[in-house]
Design an enzyme around this catalytic site. Structure first.
Site: not given
Ligand code: DHB
Ligand code: FE
Length: 280
Positions: A193, A240
């Site tokens: 992500h 992460e």
């Molecule tokens: C999102 C994912 C995360 O790991 C985070 O810490 C904050 C937001 C997300 O995809 O919205």
């Molecule tokens: Fe996160």
């Protein structure tokens, strides 16, 4: 002697916590995601740990840009649920295990990993969402949790290699604890992500699944992956995933049994990955 019996890996997307807290788990968007954890909830009932060592990252909640420990071990008796802007999540507070945490700190620091000792910390979605995914919505968390926070928010962040070796030091520490505790280690965060910039929303299914394959079969090789590869292939927050290597490093050198594997896209901006490995 205490023993690490299994490791659990899962993403921690905050929207998952909100979906649970607001009763949206059966909505079409969320239903397939939560279905992937049905097996896990039953498995956890059948394989109850005495303590969970939970590797997670704080998202500038307990820590901030004023103070950023690379590795921080929670040695407190309890941890409040953090207010991340909408009030604390309606989940139970987290009880710690100061004796085991203190023992692990002693052993791991003597093994040359410089941990920060944390006697007071509110825990954010990085820790509470994995607990919710695995336990649902109990009145109290069924066992003590040792929170272990890793900086993956502000560079320089630790390498995968260092995380993997730290996991080995944690295994040695647990195995030298003089009480027959069943300890699970959970690695959380990820998968691919990116939350900001031109590539926001980036998902790389192929890379994520290769990561899961290698985490199972070739963690040593996987631990050599560079930061730039995580960021290029899995997005800025994909970093992460180095936390999963801490949990994997704490497992036995023998090949683990894969009890469960799940991958789902999307949850908010994120690919969700989940594995349960049992030690042999
Ligand atoms: C999102 C994912 C995360 O790991 C985070 O810490 C904050 C937001 C997300 O995809 O919205
Ligand atoms: Fe996160």
């Amino acid at each position: 002697m205490a023993r690490i019996t299994a490791s659990v890996y899962t993403s921690h997307v905050p929207a998952i916590g909100a979906a649970l807290d607001l009763g949206k788990t059966t909505e079409p968007y969320w239903q397939p995601l939560f279905k992937g954890y049905d097996f896990s909830k039953q498995w956890l009932k059948d394989n109850k740990p005495d303590v969970i060592f939970l590797v997670f990252n704080d998202h500038a909640t307990a820590f901030s840009l004023e103070m950023i420990p690379t590795f921080a071990i929670g040695t407190a008796a309890e941890y409040a649920v953090a207010d991340e802007g909408w009030g604390p999540r309606p989940v139970p507070k987290v009880f710690g295990h100061p004796e085991l945490a203190g023992h692990i700190a002693q052993s791991v620091i003597q093994d040359d990993f410089d941990l920060t000792i944390v006697n007071k910390m509110d825990v954010d979605h990085g820790l509470t969402v994995p607990l919710s995914l695995m336990y649902g919505q109990p009145d109290a968390w069924p066992c003590p949790v040792i929170p272990f926070a890793v900086n993956v928010v502000q560079y320089p962040v630790p390498s995968g290699r260092r995380c993997y070796n730290l996991g080995k030091a944690i295994r040695k520490a647990v195995e030298s604890y003089d009480e027959p505790l069943n300890v699970q280690i959970w690695g959380t965060g990820g998968m691919s992500h990116q939350l900001q910039g031109a590539r926001a929303g980036l998902i790389n299914k192929e890379w994520d699944n290769r990561f899961l394959d290698r985490l199972i079969e070739d963690p040593e090789g996987l631990s050599q992956v560079s930061h730039i590869e995580y960021v290029r292939e899995a997005g800025s927050e994909g970093i992460e995933l180095v936390m999963w290597l801490i949990a994997r490093g704490a497992m036995s050198d023998k090949a683990p049994t894969v009890k469960h594997r799940f991958y789902h896209v999307p949850a908010s901006n994120t690919a969700v990955g989940h594995l349960i490995l049992e030690n042999n």
